[in-house]
Write an enzyme that holds these catalytic residues in place. Structure first.
Site, PDB file in Angstrom:
ATOM      1  N   SER A  31       0.838  -1.052   0.034  1.00 34.84           N
ATOM      2  CA  SER A  31       0.048   0.019  -0.052  1.00 34.84           C
ATOM      3  C   SER A  31       0.683   1.186   0.064  1.00 34.84           C
ATOM      4  O   SER A  31       1.700   1.604  -0.983  1.00 34.84           O
ATOM      5  CB  SER A  31      -1.062   0.072   1.101  1.00 34.84           C
ATOM      6  OG  SER A  31      -2.039   1.100   1.014  1.00 34.84           O
ATOM      7  N   HIS A  91      -8.151   0.023  -0.344  1.00 37.61           N
ATOM      8  CA  HIS A  91      -7.970  -1.010  -1.519  1.00 37.61           C
ATOM      9  C   HIS A  91      -9.158  -1.653  -1.861  1.00 37.61           C
ATOM     10  O   HIS A  91      -9.474  -3.017  -2.063  1.00 37.61           O
ATOM     11  CB  HIS A  91      -7.001  -2.139  -0.847  1.00 37.61           C
ATOM     12  CG  HIS A  91      -5.574  -1.400  -0.604  1.00 37.61           C
ATOM     13  ND1 HIS A  91      -4.861  -0.792  -1.459  1.00 37.61           N
ATOM     14  CD2 HIS A  91      -5.002  -1.476   0.940  1.00 37.61           C
ATOM     15  CE1 HIS A  91      -3.926  -0.316  -0.786  1.00 37.61           C
ATOM     16  NE2 HIS A  91      -3.770  -0.717   0.457  1.00 37.61           N
TER      17      HIS A  91
END
Length: 311
Positions: free
Chosen positions: A86, A195
């Site tokens: 991430s 996400h």
């Protein structure tokens, strides 16, 4: 033996994380550079109160990863591969000389602001341990609705998945997961639904900012934690960084790709050692170590040995 430097994502943060970095002039210079890029003191961002902000968390993670990597580089080390989970992808891109650090600081500040503004409350992420991917996908399909959205967000290991969405949706899924035999269900220290498609609009706005920033082809092999593939092209890297907030993280396959490419030493950059635990499942025939908690001279020995074996 190839070497992977991995940068952790949101959830790894803790109060004092910048203050606990090695007391070295290079570390201080990195923090000062980030402070200058935004015109504020970055050392004020790692307090318990400040870390309630998504922006502060992401900036601290970026700085910790880049500063520790620069220290290792100064000591004569260099990775063969970089990857970041991430937000960790931004540190990886800087280490690979694909993105200027000052630009990364400004982009990460904007990234955090966009994510936080889109979902200031009522959303987050939850880890589900002990169920397989197919089981969690079935639970997501069972729970998800327009009024209580929930999505698969991270594939961290074969039995460690993360979902993202509304608090109500995650709570409903948690109850079903426990009934299905999950070993643990834990709400993560992430206050936004990362996400998944809920962040598609903020990602598009971040992409607009990225269009004005110079991105170069990585000088160190960069593995995307979204596609689990090597990215060599600057435009593809720009897309990977801008949109990773709304794409599922497939960290399990990213590690498998690294192993298949010959990586046998996995070094996790600060903060924490979450990725080290995940890497042990894949690198059973290799070595995994976290920067945090290790002596620098010990890391020197491990990295030097791995470099000699690679040659």
């Amino acid at each position: 033996m190839s070497i992977l430097w991995a940068a952790p994502g949101q959830g790894a943060q803790y109060p004092g994380m910048l203050h606990q970095l090695p007391d070295d002039p290079l570390i201080q210079a990195c923090i000062a550079q980030a402070s200058a890029a935004l015109g504020e003191d970055m050392l004020a961002l790692d307090s318990s109160q400040a870390l309630q902000s998504t922006r502060a968390v992401q900036l601290c993670l970026l700085i910790a990863g880049v500063a520790s990597a620069r220290l290792l580089i100064q000591r004569g080390h260099c990775p063969d591969y970089v990857a970041g989970l991430s937000i960790g992808a931004y540190a990886a891109a800087v280490i690979a000389d694909a993105l200027d650090f000052a630009d990364a600081v400004q982009l990460v500040a904007l990234r955090g602001e966009l994510m936080q503004a889109a979902y200031p409350s009522g959303y987050g992420m939850t880890a589900v341990v002990g169920l397989e991917l197919g089981q969690v996908e079935q639970l997501v399909a069972q729970v998800h609705s327009p009024v209580q959205p929930v999505y698969l967000a991270n594939i961290n290991a074969d039995n460690q998945l993360v979902v993202a969405g509304s608090v109500a949706g995650m709570a409903a899924l948690a109850e079903l997961a426990k009934a299905a035999g999950a070993g643990a269900v834990k709400v993560l220290a992430v206050s936004v639904p990362s996400h998944c498609e809920l962040l598609a609009a903020p990602a598009a706005r971040l992409a607009e900012a990225f269009a004005k920033v110079n991105v170069c082809p990585p000088k160190v092999r960069y593995l995307s934690s979204s596609s689990a593939r090597l990215i060599l092209d600057a435009d593809k890297l720009r897309d990977d960084l801008a949109y990773n907030m709304c794409r599922v993280v497939n960290w399990q396959h990213t590690l498998q790709t690294a192993f298949e490419r010959g990586v046998r030493l996995h070094l996790e950059l600060p903060p924490g050692a979450v990725l080290t635990g995940l890497a042990r499942r894949v690198f059973k025939a290799g070595t995994v170590v976290a920067f945090q908690g290790a002596r620098l001279d010990t890391l020197d020995v491990l990295l030097n040995q791995a470099s000699r074996q690679d040659r």
